[in-house]
Write a protein that holds these residues in place. Structure first.
Motif, mmCIF file in Angstrom:
data_model
loop_
_atom_site.group_PDB
_atom_site.id
_atom_site.type_symbol
_atom_site.label_atom_id
_atom_site.label_comp_id
_atom_site.label_asym_id
_atom_site.label_seq_id
_atom_site.Cartn_x
_atom_site.Cartn_y
_atom_site.Cartn_z
ATOM 1 N N MET A 173 0.830 -1.209 0.000
ATOM 2 C CA MET A 173 0.000 0.000 0.000
ATOM 3 C C MET A 173 0.865 1.260 0.000
ATOM 4 O O MET A 173 0.568 2.240 -0.681
ATOM 5 N N LYS A 174 1.938 1.228 0.756
ATOM 6 C CA LYS A 174 2.841 2.372 0.795
ATOM 7 C C LYS A 174 3.469 2.616 -0.576
ATOM 8 O O LYS A 174 3.553 3.758 -1.049
ATOM 9 N N GLU A 175 3.918 1.540 -1.231
ATOM 10 C CA GLU A 175 4.536 1.666 -2.545
ATOM 11 C C GLU A 175 3.552 2.204 -3.585
ATOM 12 O O GLU A 175 3.951 2.928 -4.506
ATOM 13 N N ALA A 176 2.269 1.864 -3.440
ATOM 14 C CA ALA A 176 1.257 2.301 -4.393
ATOM 15 C C ALA A 176 0.687 3.674 -4.054
ATOM 16 O O ALA A 176 -0.122 4.207 -4.819
ATOM 17 N N GLY A 177 1.086 4.240 -2.920
ATOM 18 C CA GLY A 177 0.565 5.545 -2.525
ATOM 19 C C GLY A 177 -0.868 5.511 -2.039
ATOM 20 O O GLY A 177 -1.572 6.520 -2.098
ATOM 21 N N ILE A 178 -1.314 4.352 -1.555
ATOM 22 C CA ILE A 178 -2.674 4.204 -1.032
ATOM 23 C C ILE A 178 -2.635 4.394 0.480
ATOM 24 O O ILE A 178 -1.797 3.797 1.165
ATOM 25 N N THR A 179 -3.527 5.215 0.997
ATOM 26 C CA THR A 179 -3.541 5.505 2.425
ATOM 27 C C THR A 179 -3.852 4.235 3.216
ATOM 28 O O THR A 179 -4.908 3.624 3.044
ATOM 29 N N PHE A 180 -2.926 3.861 4.075
ATOM 30 C CA PHE A 180 -3.049 2.630 4.843
ATOM 31 C C PHE A 180 -2.716 2.908 6.299
ATOM 32 O O PHE A 180 -1.720 3.570 6.602
ATOM 33 N N VAL A 181 -3.557 2.415 7.196
ATOM 34 C CA VAL A 181 -3.328 2.593 8.635
ATOM 35 C C VAL A 181 -2.826 1.277 9.210
ATOM 36 O O VAL A 181 -3.556 0.277 9.242
ATOM 37 N N ASP A 182 -1.574 1.270 9.642
ATOM 38 C CA ASP A 182 -0.996 0.119 10.330
ATOM 39 C C ASP A 182 -1.302 0.286 11.817
ATOM 40 O O ASP A 182 -0.708 1.125 12.495
ATOM 41 N N MET A 183 -2.237 -0.509 12.309
ATOM 42 C CA MET A 183 -2.679 -0.363 13.692
ATOM 43 C C MET A 183 -1.699 -0.954 14.701
ATOM 44 O O MET A 183 -1.813 -0.702 15.896
ATOM 45 N N ARG A 184 -0.732 -1.711 14.246
ATOM 46 C CA ARG A 184 0.159 -2.401 15.182
ATOM 47 C C ARG A 184 0.975 -1.440 16.048
ATOM 48 O O ARG A 184 0.961 -1.563 17.284
ATOM 49 N N PRO A 185 1.684 -0.467 15.480
ATOM 50 C CA PRO A 185 2.425 0.457 16.351
ATOM 51 C C PRO A 185 1.512 1.354 17.180
ATOM 52 O O PRO A 185 1.862 1.723 18.304
#
Length: 372
Positions: A173-185
């Motif tokens: 998702m980061k490479e594609a520029g799509i907004t992604f929320v990583d809830m782990r941190p």
């Protein structure tokens, strides 16, 4: 007379081959099986081999994956199940033992093709929202195995490797520029001041749900829609509630902590339905979609999720949106036309970690036949 007649030699060869099969199984290809629960024999195993060595042998025999897979198929064919749906962890914690959630969380299971289908479908949603001037966010609530990793059994923690499916999705998702929320941190940091995921339930608690909602609003560029913990949650109270406790019949030895919700976390009693938007489902379906008007200003927010957002976010959505809706992702096979009918300003795709990989062919665009 020869010691072994010719026909007996063949039987001898077959017999020796059978005896060698377990040994050959250690070097020949095998199918994937459940993670071993014992990784090495106990110290000084030779002094009490029956107790100290047998558990290791029982976890490392040749063709282990094939044997256990065949055994599971046999048990299911007999209409029974000898596998527990619940895994016991440290300090009484319980974890779901289905959907390969454990193997997924510790990186022992990675499924490139279903994850590729997920990415293609998410890109369609992102492109649609961009074309219509809206904001798209993908957010993944972690499995309990991920959120409470330190409470997994010791053998499972030792089997952890990278990348996990969650890692791969976040990177893609980061490479594609799509907004992604990583809830782990986010959840790891919040755990320093209180629990964010149940110890006896598959879901995050109300505090974890609030953290997820706020993170989604911030990622959508609307931090003004976040709700503070003080406005949304009461102080924690002891609770023995948990779906894993009910599944296993185990009553926890000590209580979990629950955060009773204040008004913003509570769903309206008589919401105003918006007709003609959501697909019809059976009355017995546990995931009935909804679209409601709140009666106050705000963006139109649509969530495609599961039980982590179905009820836990309903009050928050009603508190912040003018029109809000929710429908189940159906493992990527949701009704894409409902997105067009809803016309969201903010679209959130939020499958829990174990439901990220697509099953079958995902929803596609356009959802209805085009002109001509």
């Amino acid at each position: 007379m020869p010691l072994l007649m010719s026909f007996r030699r063949w039987w001898a060869a077959i017999f020796v081959g059978i005896l060698l099969l377990p040994t050959l199984g250690h070097v020949l290809p095998d199918v994937a099986g459940p993670p071993p629960t014992v990784l090495e024999p106990e110290a000084r195993w030779w002094e009490d081999a029956a107790r100290r060595l047998d558990p290791y042998i029982n976890n490392t025999f040749g063709f282990r994956g094939a044997v256990l897979t065949a055994h599971l198929s046999y048990v299911r064919a007999m209409g029974d199940s000898m596998t527990s749906r619940v895994l016991k962890g440290e300090h009484g914690a319980l974890f779901l033992n289905e959907d390969k959630a454990l193997e997924q969380s510790i990186g022992q299971l990675v499924r490139p093709e279903p994850l590729g289908k997920l990415f293609d479908m998410v890109k369609l949603l992102n492109d649609y929202m961009t074309a219509h001037g809206g904001r798209f966010v993908m957010l993944v609530p972690p499995n309990g195995h991920t959120a409470n990793f330190e409470l997994l059994p010791a053998y499972a923690r030792r089997l952890k490797k990278a990348p996990t499916e969650y890692d791969l999705v976040a990177q893609r998702m980061k490479e594609a520029g799509i907004t992604f929320v990583d809830m782990r941190p986010i959840m790891a940091e919040a755990k320093k001041t209180g629990p964010v995921h149940w110890r006896y339930d598959t879901h995050w608690n109300l505090r974890g749900a609030l953290l997820g909602f706020n993170a989604a609003m911030a990622a959508a560029g609307r931090p003004d829609l976040e709700v503070s913990e003080g406005d949304a949650l009461e102080p924690p109270v002891p609770s023995y509630v948990g779906d894993l406790g009910r599944l296993s019949g185990i009553r926890p030895a000590e209580p979990d902590l629950d955060y009773p919700g204040k008004a913003p976390m509570q769903a309206p009693r008589n919401p105003v339905a918006v007709p003609g938007v959501m697909p019809e489902v059976s009355k017995t379906d546990p995931f009935v979609p909804y679209a409601y008007a709140s009666g106050h200003p705000g963006p139109r927010i649509l969530v495609i999720g599961d039980s982590f957002t179905q009820g836990l976010w309903e009050g928050l959505l009603a508190y912040r949106a003018s029109v809000y809706g929710w429908m189940h992702h159906r493992l990527c096979r949701f009704d894409m036309a409902a997105v067009e009918r809803f016309k969201p300003d903010i679209l959130i795709y939020a499958p829990t970690e174990r439901a990220m990989p697509c099953k079958g062919e995902p929803a596609h665009w356009p959802p209805t036949p085009g002109p001509g």
